[in-house]
Design an enzyme around this catalytic site. Structure first.
Site, PDB file in Angstrom:
ATOM      1  N   ASN A 249       9.294   2.071   2.890  1.00  0.00           N
ATOM      2  CA  ASN A 249      10.131   2.983   3.661  1.00  0.00           C
ATOM      3  C   ASN A 249      11.554   2.457   3.854  1.00  0.00           C
ATOM      4  O   ASN A 249      11.758   1.275   4.113  1.00  0.00           O
ATOM      5  CB  ASN A 249       9.462   3.240   5.006  1.00  0.00           C
ATOM      6  CG  ASN A 249       8.007   3.606   4.818  1.00  0.00           C
ATOM      7  OD1 ASN A 249       7.678   4.582   4.159  1.00  0.00           O
ATOM      8  ND2 ASN A 249       7.102   2.787   5.360  1.00  0.00           N
ATOM      9  N   ARG A 277       2.488  -1.968   9.195  1.00  0.00           N
ATOM     10  CA  ARG A 277       2.364  -0.536   9.425  1.00  0.00           C
ATOM     11  C   ARG A 277       2.737   0.194   8.134  1.00  0.00           C
ATOM     12  O   ARG A 277       3.749  -0.124   7.508  1.00  0.00           O
ATOM     13  CB  ARG A 277       3.277  -0.085  10.571  1.00  0.00           C
ATOM     14  CG  ARG A 277       2.889  -0.675  11.906  1.00  0.00           C
ATOM     15  CD  ARG A 277       3.813  -0.209  13.023  1.00  0.00           C
ATOM     16  NE  ARG A 277       5.101  -0.866  12.978  1.00  0.00           N
ATOM     17  CZ  ARG A 277       6.063  -0.690  13.899  1.00  0.00           C
ATOM     18  NH1 ARG A 277       5.845   0.128  14.924  1.00  0.00           N
ATOM     19  NH2 ARG A 277       7.216  -1.318  13.805  1.00  0.00           N
ATOM     20  N   CYS A 278       1.941   1.181   7.760  1.00  0.00           N
ATOM     21  CA  CYS A 278       2.240   1.942   6.537  1.00  0.00           C
ATOM     22  C   CYS A 278       3.631   2.552   6.592  1.00  0.00           C
ATOM     23  O   CYS A 278       4.285   2.715   5.561  1.00  0.00           O
ATOM     24  CB  CYS A 278       1.209   3.052   6.338  1.00  0.00           C
ATOM     25  SG  CYS A 278      -0.480   2.474   6.120  1.00  0.00           S
ATOM     26  N   THR A 279       4.083   2.892   7.793  1.00  0.00           N
ATOM     27  CA  THR A 279       5.378   3.537   7.966  1.00  0.00           C
ATOM     28  C   THR A 279       6.471   2.545   8.354  1.00  0.00           C
ATOM     29  O   THR A 279       7.580   2.951   8.707  1.00  0.00           O
ATOM     30  CB  THR A 279       5.284   4.633   9.033  1.00  0.00           C
ATOM     31  OG1 THR A 279       4.699   4.070  10.225  1.00  0.00           O
ATOM     32  CG2 THR A 279       4.433   5.797   8.561  1.00  0.00           C
TER      33      THR A 279
END
Length: 478
Positions: A249, A277-279
């Protein structure tokens, strides 16, 4: 903790024992568990298949009350569950408790979904007809979850599936199964009928393949490479899929940004919760006019963070969750330096009072968008800075990456913010906010290869956990 599998309302031991260690103190064993064999996994799938029709037919208020009660129990046990989460996954205790509270909120929201989902009525183009569009449970849902959110992530999947009348078989990560065991305890205490929820621990591919083959739908969160294998397997049986996958991201910081705010949201996105965190923010795309000042401030923030034991109240950033990820993080930094990146903050492993997987927040500068360090997910407290000339170049660099999960921009211009919002290819866009930090009442997810199938959470939940049925009713002339 002595954690068992949960099948058809019974707690059972598997055939292969394993333990989990505290990433804050590798000399401390957190839990004793056991993995199931193939026959037991099939038993769990059969239990869900047998229980699902009765759960779907259950009075909606009864179903809503059970989900509401599950949320209440999670709230009441939030300190206990949050502490276990911190010991097994490595989040700070405050973060662990906060995640448990979020899990409770997901169940409370799902309890409302039970009674909100009422279908649609249409007038027909033909005299004497009405048209009804209803949503029915997809059936048996297989849920496979990762280690980075061990209570919230299973909860929003399980709560959503149960709200729409499905039965669930959950397989958590073997790195952090403790919270999933506690979730099973919570659902049992809330009065969920036997077989509607089942918990299995097992080896990834062997267990996962059985679940995919015998489920009506699969919801999976994990890496993109694994997601491709899952999708290929699901295609053989045409099992409905929802995949939430990797992210790389980007946060764009423009010359007109509030620099204090930009540093705050960038450091939060990159390093809080150990960057797991994936984001989370991994690419910082900064225009020339503010680049040097931004880097200087970010380096200062990184060096000031207190890294330490997850249960120490002074700790701001806990350990990396497991040894495998820790080693991958250190290699990622070495490889980035070999490409030409300059390390301005972070020096790898951090010495603390216990033998743990502690890593300093890391900032790499002088990188190029096409470099491997800006194209591959690190999933650790690592961020790299890319210098650009203007918003045009920033948007191009942000979009020039296969992953399309979350993105953000720091700017004081509404015009620039709106242009970025429109042109970003990410599934989620944050304006003057961290790329991480999601809310449970709205959709979550990214475009392929960061995601596949219907979005998760909020109003999108019904799209995956139900099948639509259109009924034409000839009631005759009136």
């Amino acid at each position: 903790m002595q954690g068992q599998n949960f099948i058809a309302g019974r707690w059972i031991d598997g055939i292969t024992p394993f333990t989990t260690a505290n990433p804050s103190d590798l000399d401390e064993t957190v839990g004793h568990y056991s993995k199931l064999g193939e026959s037991e996994v099939r038993e769990a799938m059969a239990a869900a298949r047998a229980a699902q029709p009765g759960w779907a037919a259950c009075n909606m208020q009864v179903r809503a009350d059970i989900l509401r009660k599950a949320g209440d129990i999670l709230l009441a046990r939030s300190e206990e569950i949050g502490t276990l989460l911190s010991r097994e996954e490595g989040k700070t205790r405050a973060e662990g408790i906060g995640e448990t509270i979020r899990a409770a909120q997901c169940f409370h929201y799902a309890a409302g979904d039970v009674v909100r989902a009422q279908g649609e009525f249409y007038h027909s183009m033909r005299d004497g007809f009405n048209v009804l569009v209803t949503r029915e449970p997809v059936g048996v849902v297989a849920a496979i979850t990762p280690w980075n959110f061990p209570i919230a992530l299973p909860s929003w999947k399980v709560a959503g599936a149960l709200a729409y009348g499905n039965a669930v078989v959950l397989k958590p990560s073997s790195f952090v199964p403790g919270c999933a065991v506690m979730l099973a305890q919570v659902l049992e205490a809330a009065g969920l009928p036997a077989g509607v929820f089942n918990l299995v621990m097992g080896d990834g591919r062997a267990t996962g393949n059985i679940m995919i083959d015998e489920a009506d739908a699969l919801t999976f969160t994990g890496g993109t490479a694994t997601g491709r294998l899952v999708l290929a397997r699901a295609a053989e049986t045409m099992t409905k899929c929802q995949l939430e996958l990797g992210g790389k991201n980007a946060l764009v910081v423009l010359d007109d940004a509030d620099l204090d705010l930009a540093v705050d949201i960038a450091s939060n996105g990159a390093w809080i919760q150990t960057g797991q965190r994936c984001t989370g923010t991994e690419r910082l795309i900064v225009t020339r006019g503010v680049h040097d000042a931004f880097v200087e401030r970010m380096a200062g923030v990184a060096k000031a963070y207190r890294v330490g034991h997850a249960l120490d109240p002074q700790t701001q950033i806990g350990p990396v969750a497991n040894t495998q990820q820790f080693n991958e993080n250190l290699k990622f930094v070495r490889d980035a330096q070999a490409e030409g990146a300059e390390l301005v903050a972070g020096a790898g492993a951090v010495e603390c009072r216990t033998r743990g997987l502690f890593m300093a927040p890391t900032l790499l500068v002088g990188t190029q968008g096409a470099w491997r360090c800006n194209q591959h997910e690190s999933f650790g407290p690592i961020a790299s800075v890319i210098r650009v000339d203007d918003l045009d170049e920033a948007i191009a660099v942000a979009n020039a990456c296969a992953y399309k999960l979350s993105s953000g921009i720091a700017t004081s211009s509404l015009r620039n913010a709106e242009r970025f919002r429109r042109e970003s290819l990410a599934g989620m866009v944050m304006i003057n906010a961290p790329t991480a930090g999601l809310e449970y009442h709205v959709p979550l997810g990214g475009r392929s290869p960061s995601g596949y199938g219907p979005r998760e959470t909020g109003a999108a939940t019904a799209e995956f956990f139900t099948e639509s049925k259109t009924s034409y009713i000839n009631h005759g002339a009136i």
